[in-house]
Every structure is written in structure tokens, then in C-alpha cells.
Design an enzyme around this catalytic site. Structure first.
Site, PDB file in Angstrom:
ATOM      1  CG  ASN A  49      -0.426  -0.103   2.529  1.00  0.00           C
ATOM      2  OD1 ASN A  49       0.630  -0.698   2.728  1.00  0.00           O
ATOM      3  ND2 ASN A  49      -1.107   0.464   3.510  1.00  0.00           N
ATOM      4  CD  GLU A  51      -1.500   4.895   4.659  1.00  0.00           C
ATOM      5  OE1 GLU A  51      -0.994   5.727   5.436  1.00  0.00           O
ATOM      6  OE2 GLU A  51      -2.255   3.974   5.030  1.00  0.00           O
ATOM      7  CB  CYS A  60      -5.480  -1.126  -1.545  1.00  0.00           C
ATOM      8  SG  CYS A  60      -6.746  -0.398  -0.500  1.00  0.00           S
ATOM      9  CD  GLU A  62      -5.495  -5.920  -0.939  1.00  0.00           C
ATOM     10  OE1 GLU A  62      -4.924  -4.812  -0.855  1.00  0.00           O
ATOM     11  OE2 GLU A  62      -6.326  -6.323  -0.112  1.00  0.00           O
ATOM     12  CB  CYS A  93     -10.906  -2.600   0.883  1.00  0.00           C
ATOM     13  SG  CYS A  93     -10.323  -1.946  -0.686  1.00  0.00           S
ATOM     14  CB  CYS A  96      -8.763  -4.605  -3.112  1.00  0.00           C
ATOM     15  SG  CYS A  96      -7.609  -3.258  -2.790  1.00  0.00           S
TER      16      CYS A  96
END
Ligand code: THU
Length: 141
Positions: A49, A51, A60, A62, A93, A96
Site C-alpha cells: 500500500n 498512502e 491499496c 492489492e 477491501c 480491491c
């Protein structure tokens, strides 16, 4: 492929996700995630990930892994996904799940998604995590 080889492959994929997690850039949530995708030709593609100070722009693990794989020209063949987010298993999530579905559906696979903690690995087929998914077929592709 024997069951033992398959187990070894899965353990290796989880290790790849754990290694990818080491590169996570997550100074805001401090929730470090790594993902690893395994393809039918044996290739493994990983990501973490990433940010952003504008929090909503965070990416993310994935989704980054799918973007990396598709950026290498992959269009299907997705067999397994491993996710590492620390000591406890973490579910992918919703976004994803949808992004994974796009790549999986291009090759007609239903990948096994493994959320790996230290002591527990939760396994689900992507179709269980995202039943009745919208995808390329719905747009006639
Ligand atoms: N995150 C992922 O990398 N994958 C998921 O499936 C869930 C959430 C990241 C996004 C953010 O950087 C951090 O975890 C906390 O939400």
C-alpha cells in the site's frame, strides 16, 4: 502438481506478500499491507500500500499489484492472491475485490484469496468475497 507442491506454492506466495509489506508506505494509518498475485505461468507479482498526505488518494496493496501485473501485460491467469497485513488476517477491501475481479475475469479464473496472519490464514474464492460481481462481461467484453 501434487498437494504438497501446492501447499509449498501457497506458503511461498504468503512469504512474498510478507516481503512486499516491508515496503509499505503507510505513515498515516500505520497499517502496512503487502499483496502477492500468482499466475498460471508461475509468475508472482507483488506490491504494497502507498498512502498520500491527501488521505483519500491512498492506494491499496492489492490494487497496486493488479496495476503492476496489467502494466506488465497480464490479462488473466490469476490463480491465487495472498494478503499480509500483520499478525492478524485482513480482508481485502471492496474496491480491491472489484479490481481483482477485473483481472481474474479476463482469464475466466476464480482465484483463491488468502488473508494471512501469523497463526491463521483465511481462504476464500474471490466469487465468495464478491458474489454477483459486475465485470467486463456486463459491458459485452
Ligand atoms: N489497505 C490495503 O492495502 N488493502 C486493503 O484491502 C485494505 C486497506 C490499506 C489502505 C490504507 O493504506 C491502509 O490499508 C489502511 O486502510
Amino acid at each position: 502438481m501434487t498437494a504438497a507442491e501446492s501447499e509449498a506454492d501457497r506458503a511461498a506466495l504468503i512469504e512474498a506478500a510478507r516481503a512486499a509489506r516491508e515496503q509499505a508506505y503507510a505513515p498515516y494509518s500505520r497499517f502496512h499491507v503487502g499483496a502477492a498475485l500468482r499466475f498460471a505461468d508461475g509468475a508472482i507479482v507483488t506490491a504494497c500500500n502507498v498512502e498520500n498526505a491527501s488521505y483519500g488518494l491512498s492506494l491499496c496493496a492489492e490494487t497496486n499489484a493488479v496495476a503492476r501485473a496489467m502494466g506488465e501485460g497480464r490479462r488473466g491467469g490469476l490463480l491465487e492472491v495472498a494478503i499480509s497485513a500483520g499478525s492478524e488476517p485482513a480482508a481485502p477491501c471492496g474496491r480491491c475485490r472489484q479490481v481483482l475481479h477485473e483481472l481474474a475475469s479476463l482469464g475466466g479464473t476464480d482465484p483463491l484469496v488468502m488473508s494471512a496472519g501469523d497463526a491463521e490464514v483465511r481462504e476464500h474464492r474471490l466469487s465468495e468475497l464478491l458474489p454477483g460481481a459486475f465485470g467486463p462481461n456486463d459491458l459485452g467484453l
